[in-house]
Design a protein around this motif. Sequence first.
Motif, PDB file in Angstrom:
ATOM      1  N   TYR A   9       0.006   8.874   5.205  1.00 33.20           N
ATOM      2  CA  TYR A   9       0.318   8.702   3.888  1.00 33.20           C
ATOM      3  C   TYR A   9      -0.422   8.326   3.058  1.00 33.20           C
ATOM      4  O   TYR A   9      -0.538   7.119   2.734  1.00 33.20           O
ATOM      5  CB  TYR A   9       1.874   8.422   3.811  1.00 33.20           C
ATOM      6  CG  TYR A   9       2.777   9.076   4.264  1.00 33.20           C
ATOM      7  CD1 TYR A   9       3.548  10.127   3.854  1.00 33.20           C
ATOM      8  CD2 TYR A   9       3.230   8.766   5.920  1.00 33.20           C
ATOM      9  CE1 TYR A   9       4.610  10.750   4.346  1.00 33.20           C
ATOM     10  CE2 TYR A   9       4.053   9.411   6.498  1.00 33.20           C
ATOM     11  CZ  TYR A   9       4.572  10.634   5.731  1.00 33.20           C
ATOM     12  OH  TYR A   9       6.092  10.962   6.468  1.00 33.20           O
ATOM     13  N   GLY A  10      -1.667   9.136   2.330  1.00 31.03           N
ATOM     14  CA  GLY A  10      -2.360   8.544   1.264  1.00 31.03           C
ATOM     15  C   GLY A  10      -3.428   7.720   1.733  1.00 31.03           C
ATOM     16  O   GLY A  10      -3.618   7.545   3.234  1.00 31.03           O
ATOM     17  N   ASN A  11      -4.394   7.114   0.805  1.00 25.50           N
ATOM     18  CA  ASN A  11      -5.564   6.249   1.057  1.00 25.50           C
ATOM     19  C   ASN A  11      -5.164   4.819   0.574  1.00 25.50           C
ATOM     20  O   ASN A  11      -4.073   4.712  -0.331  1.00 25.50           O
ATOM     21  CB  ASN A  11      -6.803   6.704   0.509  1.00 25.50           C
ATOM     22  CG  ASN A  11      -7.038   8.207   0.765  1.00 25.50           C
ATOM     23  OD1 ASN A  11      -7.063   8.419   2.091  1.00 25.50           O
ATOM     24  ND2 ASN A  11      -7.181   8.939  -0.146  1.00 25.50           N
ATOM     25  N   PHE A  12      -5.773   4.175   1.299  1.00 22.67           N
ATOM     26  CA  PHE A  12      -5.783   2.535   0.715  1.00 22.67           C
ATOM     27  C   PHE A  12      -6.660   2.303  -0.532  1.00 22.67           C
ATOM     28  O   PHE A  12      -7.638   2.994  -0.478  1.00 22.67           O
ATOM     29  CB  PHE A  12      -6.180   1.561   1.757  1.00 22.67           C
ATOM     30  CG  PHE A  12      -5.135   1.237   2.997  1.00 22.67           C
ATOM     31  CD1 PHE A  12      -5.004   1.955   3.950  1.00 22.67           C
ATOM     32  CD2 PHE A  12      -4.185   0.214   2.843  1.00 22.67           C
ATOM     33  CE1 PHE A  12      -3.964   1.878   5.122  1.00 22.67           C
ATOM     34  CE2 PHE A  12      -3.241  -0.213   3.886  1.00 22.67           C
ATOM     35  CZ  PHE A  12      -3.130   0.708   4.904  1.00 22.67           C
ATOM     36  N   LYS A  19      -3.015  -4.022  -1.312  1.00 17.86           N
ATOM     37  CA  LYS A  19      -3.224  -2.788  -0.982  1.00 17.86           C
ATOM     38  C   LYS A  19      -1.996  -1.888  -1.102  1.00 17.86           C
ATOM     39  O   LYS A  19      -0.995  -2.116  -1.131  1.00 17.86           O
ATOM     40  CB  LYS A  19      -3.624  -2.638   0.554  1.00 17.86           C
ATOM     41  CG  LYS A  19      -4.880  -3.346   0.898  1.00 17.86           C
ATOM     42  CD  LYS A  19      -5.553  -3.374   2.166  1.00 17.86           C
ATOM     43  CE  LYS A  19      -6.492  -4.143   2.465  1.00 17.86           C
ATOM     44  NZ  LYS A  19      -6.923  -3.867   3.902  1.00 17.86           N
ATOM     45  N   ARG A  21      -0.136   2.149  -0.459  1.00 23.46           N
ATOM     46  CA  ARG A  21      -0.480   3.234   0.227  1.00 23.46           C
ATOM     47  C   ARG A  21       0.959   3.996   0.339  1.00 23.46           C
ATOM     48  O   ARG A  21       1.952   3.405   0.352  1.00 23.46           O
ATOM     49  CB  ARG A  21      -0.770   2.857   1.887  1.00 23.46           C
ATOM     50  CG  ARG A  21      -0.957   4.066   2.898  1.00 23.46           C
ATOM     51  CD  ARG A  21      -1.331   3.735   4.130  1.00 23.46           C
ATOM     52  NE  ARG A  21      -0.430   2.696   4.927  1.00 23.46           N
ATOM     53  CZ  ARG A  21       0.302   3.147   5.696  1.00 23.46           C
ATOM     54  NH1 ARG A  21       0.463   4.456   6.087  1.00 23.46           N
ATOM     55  NH2 ARG A  21       0.934   1.976   6.515  1.00 23.46           N
ATOM     56  N   GLN A  22       0.896   5.544   0.373  1.00 26.11           N
ATOM     57  CA  GLN A  22       2.077   6.234   0.331  1.00 26.11           C
ATOM     58  C   GLN A  22       3.042   5.955   1.660  1.00 26.11           C
ATOM     59  O   GLN A  22       2.276   5.767   2.833  1.00 26.11           O
ATOM     60  CB  GLN A  22       1.723   7.536   0.029  1.00 26.11           C
ATOM     61  CG  GLN A  22       2.942   8.558  -0.224  1.00 26.11           C
ATOM     62  CD  GLN A  22       2.474   9.922  -0.460  1.00 26.11           C
ATOM     63  OE1 GLN A  22       1.424  10.058  -0.711  1.00 26.11           O
ATOM     64  NE2 GLN A  22       3.616  10.826  -0.676  1.00 26.11           N
ATOM     65  N   TYR A  66       1.117  -3.762   0.117  1.00 29.77           N
ATOM     66  CA  TYR A  66       0.996  -4.240   1.451  1.00 29.77           C
ATOM     67  C   TYR A  66      -0.140  -5.457   1.281  1.00 29.77           C
ATOM     68  O   TYR A  66      -0.675  -5.490   0.077  1.00 29.77           O
ATOM     69  CB  TYR A  66      -0.280  -3.267   2.386  1.00 29.77           C
ATOM     70  CG  TYR A  66       0.676  -1.951   2.844  1.00 29.77           C
ATOM     71  CD1 TYR A  66       1.234  -2.439   4.190  1.00 29.77           C
ATOM     72  CD2 TYR A  66       0.991  -0.934   2.364  1.00 29.77           C
ATOM     73  CE1 TYR A  66       1.885  -1.220   4.963  1.00 29.77           C
ATOM     74  CE2 TYR A  66       1.655   0.023   2.810  1.00 29.77           C
ATOM     75  CZ  TYR A  66       2.100  -0.158   4.082  1.00 29.77           C
ATOM     76  OH  TYR A  66       2.615   0.847   4.893  1.00 29.77           O
ATOM     77  N   ASN A  69      -1.897  -5.940   5.837  1.00 32.89           N
ATOM     78  CA  ASN A  69      -1.619  -4.958   6.363  1.00 32.89           C
ATOM     79  C   ASN A  69      -0.080  -4.902   6.896  1.00 32.89           C
ATOM     80  O   ASN A  69       0.417  -4.156   7.656  1.00 32.89           O
ATOM     81  CB  ASN A  69      -2.157  -4.879   7.897  1.00 32.89           C
ATOM     82  CG  ASN A  69      -3.680  -4.480   7.653  1.00 32.89           C
ATOM     83  OD1 ASN A  69      -3.876  -3.514   6.818  1.00 32.89           O
ATOM     84  ND2 ASN A  69      -4.441  -5.082   8.361  1.00 32.89           N
TER      85      ASN A  69
END
Length: 358
Positions: A9-12, A19, A21-22, A66, A69
């Motif tokens: 889902y998406g980019n970072f 971070k 992200r989707q 995030y 991670n």
Amino acid sequence: MGKSGKKIYGNFASVEDIKFRQISLNEWQRLVAQKTIDYKSFFLNSKWIHVIQKQYKFKDYILGIYKKNALIGAIPFLVTPTLFFKKKLIALPFSDHLEIPGWNTSFSSPLKSFLQTLLSQYSEIQIRTFFPIEGFVTHSQEVIHLLPLEKDFELQKKKFNSSIRRNIKKALKNGLQLELSNSQKAMHEFYSLHLITRKKHGIPIQPKHYFINLYSEVIKKDLGTIATVRMANQPIAAAIFLFTDKAILYKYGASNISFLHARPNDFLFYHMIEWAINNRFELFDFGATQIKNQGLMRYKQNWGSVAKPLYRNYLFADTTHYSDEINSKKLNIVANIIQHSPKWVCRVLGEIFYKYSQ
């Protein structure tokens, strides 16, 4: 798809070790369940998002936050259309407010930096919160009224203004009765009264099918109820309440103006507060109120509730974005048309334009 076959889902985008992200709706719901939140309102429930999506076909863009991670927070955006063929990101449309799970004020700057990269796709990004987000264009024109509930209704009544107690005595003399129901009949009766109320105020009503979705996804599953006040067996006022484990939310209300002298709304709230206490709820949410509506502000405060400011935080692709004066003039024109037209005009305008109202 990634190499592992898992959907990505998406980019970072990383700023200061944070971070974004989707994430999926399932991940969102798991996060909400795990996090400790001061007021975990019904608007955080994925079923609320499902109701909106089922009616308006808005795509979700749940933005995960995030650190190292690990998913530590999220903001649930929906992609909404405009009349001019552009798109907005709103967290969360048709919702009074939004608690952001895992939020920390240090996220403001990296969040703004990330969201600004999306402004080539969206004309506006909006987050509705209990606090201003630093670096955003912020407006505060609404409050919610929250009433902490005692364990004993007799103690709760002592917090009511004397005007409330007088109105309850008058309502009892008029032989009013309150009925709680999860039936389709109750929803249809509510919609009929709601249409009268919206026409009176000159506001388009949400499509009837929206309320059918709310019934099937929420009310029918005991996540809410419909309270109806009757006089001589005739429905004269009604409201939709939504539940979480600890809070009860007043979301929609309606009444027949010909019977307001009988004080049905006072009667309804009085008995719903009593019912909430008997069912061990800890908080009664009276919903959002515009600050300019001082009469409604006073009414909600008369029950002993406390006002809490709401903030709308914006980022705009175009700096000539926001004009309260222009928006107010447009709304006044629409209100005048609805108030002086048959009820079907209120209904049709809602069917066509309500999805653009956010």
